[in-house]
Design an enzyme around this catalytic site. Sequence first.
Site, mmCIF file in Angstrom:
data_model
loop_
_atom_site.group_PDB
_atom_site.id
_atom_site.type_symbol
_atom_site.label_atom_id
_atom_site.label_comp_id
_atom_site.label_asym_id
_atom_site.label_seq_id
_atom_site.Cartn_x
_atom_site.Cartn_y
_atom_site.Cartn_z
ATOM 1 N N ASP A 1 -9.490 -3.759 0.494
ATOM 2 C CA ASP A 1 -8.244 -4.379 0.971
ATOM 3 C C ASP A 1 -8.512 -5.181 2.250
ATOM 4 O OD1 ASP A 1 -5.182 -4.524 0.905
ATOM 5 O OD2 ASP A 1 -5.577 -3.779 2.924
ATOM 6 N N HIS B 1 -8.198 -9.292 2.429
ATOM 7 C CA HIS B 1 -7.309 -10.037 3.329
ATOM 8 C C HIS B 1 -8.123 -11.028 4.163
ATOM 9 C CE1 HIS B 1 -3.497 -7.997 2.790
ATOM 10 N NE2 HIS B 1 -4.068 -6.809 2.926
ATOM 11 N N ASP C 1 -4.059 0.484 -5.629
ATOM 12 C CA ASP C 1 -2.616 0.366 -5.403
ATOM 13 C C ASP C 1 -2.048 -1.009 -5.750
ATOM 14 O OD1 ASP C 1 -4.122 -0.675 -3.325
ATOM 15 O OD2 ASP C 1 -2.845 0.079 -1.729
ATOM 16 N N HIS C 2 -2.898 -2.035 -5.751
ATOM 17 C CA HIS C 2 -2.462 -3.415 -6.027
ATOM 18 C C HIS C 2 -3.697 -4.292 -6.043
ATOM 19 C CE1 HIS C 2 -3.347 -4.068 -1.831
ATOM 20 N NE2 HIS C 2 -2.603 -3.016 -1.542
ATOM 21 N N HIS D 1 -1.157 -9.625 -0.720
ATOM 22 C CA HIS D 1 -0.507 -8.980 -1.869
ATOM 23 C C HIS D 1 0.871 -8.557 -1.421
ATOM 24 C CE1 HIS D 1 -1.220 -5.125 0.168
ATOM 25 N NE2 HIS D 1 -2.324 -5.701 0.578
ATOM 26 N N ASN E 1 5.861 -1.244 3.668
ATOM 27 C CA ASN E 1 4.960 -0.610 4.638
ATOM 28 C C ASN E 1 5.674 -0.392 5.968
ATOM 29 O OD1 ASN E 1 2.653 -0.357 3.049
ATOM 30 N ND2 ASN E 1 1.845 -2.367 3.658
ATOM 31 N N TYR F 1 -5.530 10.533 9.156
ATOM 32 C CA TYR F 1 -6.162 9.280 8.759
ATOM 33 C C TYR F 1 -6.988 8.636 9.863
ATOM 34 C CZ TYR F 1 -6.923 4.773 6.601
ATOM 35 O OH TYR F 1 -7.518 3.651 6.070
ATOM 36 N N THR G 1 0.782 -1.240 0.000
ATOM 37 C CA THR G 1 0.000 0.000 0.000
ATOM 38 C C THR G 1 0.818 1.297 0.000
ATOM 39 O OG1 THR G 1 -1.826 -1.123 1.075
ATOM 40 C CG2 THR G 1 -1.752 1.267 1.313
HETATM 41 P P1 AMP Z 1 -1.508 -3.142 3.474
HETATM 42 O O1 AMP Z 1 -0.838 -3.748 4.666
HETATM 43 O O2 AMP Z 1 -0.523 -2.882 2.377
HETATM 44 O O3 AMP Z 1 -2.658 -3.953 3.044
HETATM 45 O O4 AMP Z 1 -2.048 -1.704 3.956
HETATM 46 C C1 AMP Z 1 -3.405 -1.372 3.996
HETATM 47 C C2 AMP Z 1 -3.733 -0.609 5.241
HETATM 48 O O5 AMP Z 1 -3.161 0.681 5.201
HETATM 49 C C3 AMP Z 1 -5.225 -0.421 5.411
HETATM 50 O O6 AMP Z 1 -5.684 -1.169 6.489
HETATM 51 C C4 AMP Z 1 -5.384 1.068 5.683
HETATM 52 O O7 AMP Z 1 -6.251 1.340 6.755
HETATM 53 C C5 AMP Z 1 -3.982 1.520 5.987
HETATM 54 N N1 AMP Z 1 -3.790 2.922 5.587
HETATM 55 C C6 AMP Z 1 -4.163 3.484 4.436
HETATM 56 N N2 AMP Z 1 -3.881 4.799 4.407
HETATM 57 C C7 AMP Z 1 -3.314 5.085 5.580
HETATM 58 C C8 AMP Z 1 -2.808 6.276 6.157
HETATM 59 N N3 AMP Z 1 -2.833 7.430 5.499
HETATM 60 N N4 AMP Z 1 -2.276 6.189 7.400
HETATM 61 C C9 AMP Z 1 -2.246 5.013 8.057
HETATM 62 N N5 AMP Z 1 -2.711 3.854 7.564
HETATM 63 C C10 AMP Z 1 -3.245 3.877 6.342
HETATM 64 ZN ZN ZN Z 2 -3.168 -1.484 -0.381
HETATM 65 ZN ZN ZN Z 3 -3.542 -5.037 2.052
#
Ligand code: AMP
Ligand code: ZN
Ligand code: ZN
Length: 404
Positions: free
Chosen positions: A189, A193, A236-237, A342, A89, A153, A68
């Site tokens: 997302d 998951h 994003d993916h 992902h 991340n 956020y 993300t």
């Molecule tokens: P991922 O682990 O790559 O799936 O990341 C997705 C997570 O990123 C989601 O649960 C979102 O809530 C979190 N997310 C998205 N934007 C933000 C942000 N600006 N600040 C903190 N967390 C975020």
């Molecule tokens: Zn994402």
């Molecule tokens: Zn994710």
Amino acid sequence: MKQIKYLLLFLLIISFQSFAQKNNYVILISFDGFRWDYANRGITPNIEKMRDEGVSASSFQPCFPSKTFPNHQSIITGMYIDHHGIIANDFVDPFTGEHYRLSDKKVTSQSKWYRGEPFWETAKRNGIKTASFYWPGSNLDLEYRRPDYVKKYNQNFPYYARVDTVIKWLGLPYSKRPHFITLYYSLTDTYGHRYGPDSKEENFAIAHVDSVLGYLFSKIYETGMQDSVNIILVSDHGMTNISPDRTINIEKILTGTKYFLQESGPFVLISPLSGEKEKIYNRLKENENHYKVYTKENIPAYYHYSENPFIPEIIVIAEKGWSLGTSKQIENFKLHPDKGNHGYDNHLLDMHGIFFAWGHSFKKGYRTGTILNIDVYPLLCKLFGIIPNSKIDGKLERIQYILK
Ligand code: AMP
Ligand code: ZN
Ligand code: ZN
């Protein structure tokens, strides 16, 4: 006489440009983890409207790793991940030992991690006001590096109310009104998951974010701004099915070696302690099964993941659907198994997202192939007639054909 003619011509061009700016708004929306094929399930009438009346790509390719924060940065800066610096991340600066973590708001707001120039910064330099109802990496601590209007956020902030604020921004007095606005939604997302990309719960999430898009459209028509707003919808993916039956225990393979390990699941990053690099690489290479191991030197150039000094020396990438980890990480995964993930090879179609573009600047009913996410930044610059930051990897010539 000739000079006056040139002056008049110049003034005419300037007034055309400012007229074009005045009636030119761009809303960039991200649906997190919205895989390319979700829009083909017959449950997204509003995305289908964008497809019928605008531009649609068969898929939208993220950068590696397909996570993300790294990819939202690539979209908004036009840079590969090893160039903009948000290499995962969660990661560690090996020079100071400081951690970057998406869950730590204080750290994600520190400007120093972000080496690219987000579009709102480019726009600001050109006198264009910008706003963001969320975008990973938007709420930075330096005023000149964040949008003019920015939100802290909160994943649970109501979805329709985000649109209401965007509409309010578009109704501000002209001198205060943003021309570029981002919107972000995480539901596809989260459910992808938790329940997997093919679940009925994920279909609920898909239909729900589509209805939010429908609400945005209805509000834009209500305000009469439909001829001056361009909407770009991306993700994003994608997402793929995972299983506790497909795990690889890195700790077991590396028994007796010394290293620091980051990330888990689709890829892991390994920093060998001094003198251990060859041993660790060879051990992983000998056991290579359902994953690929690379050093920073031999990782294929198509990953664009070798130039950043924060990237550790060894990168292990799992085969689609497999999960890498330490004994503890695998044990946790088996206790509370997610159904989707992902972060894998970004060329896998399951990792691809969506790209739709609708509005006065875009061709109508125009379907194209895969678009690269790094090409959105130069497209945004073109839409506003401003010069992109020179250090980008995105290319206008790969995407410009979608414009009228
Ligand atoms: P991922 O682990 O790559 O799936 O990341 C997705 C997570 O990123 C989601 O649960 C979102 O809530 C979190 N997310 C998205 N934007 C933000 C942000 N600006 N600040 C903190 N967390 C975020
Ligand atoms: Zn994402
Ligand atoms: Zn994710």
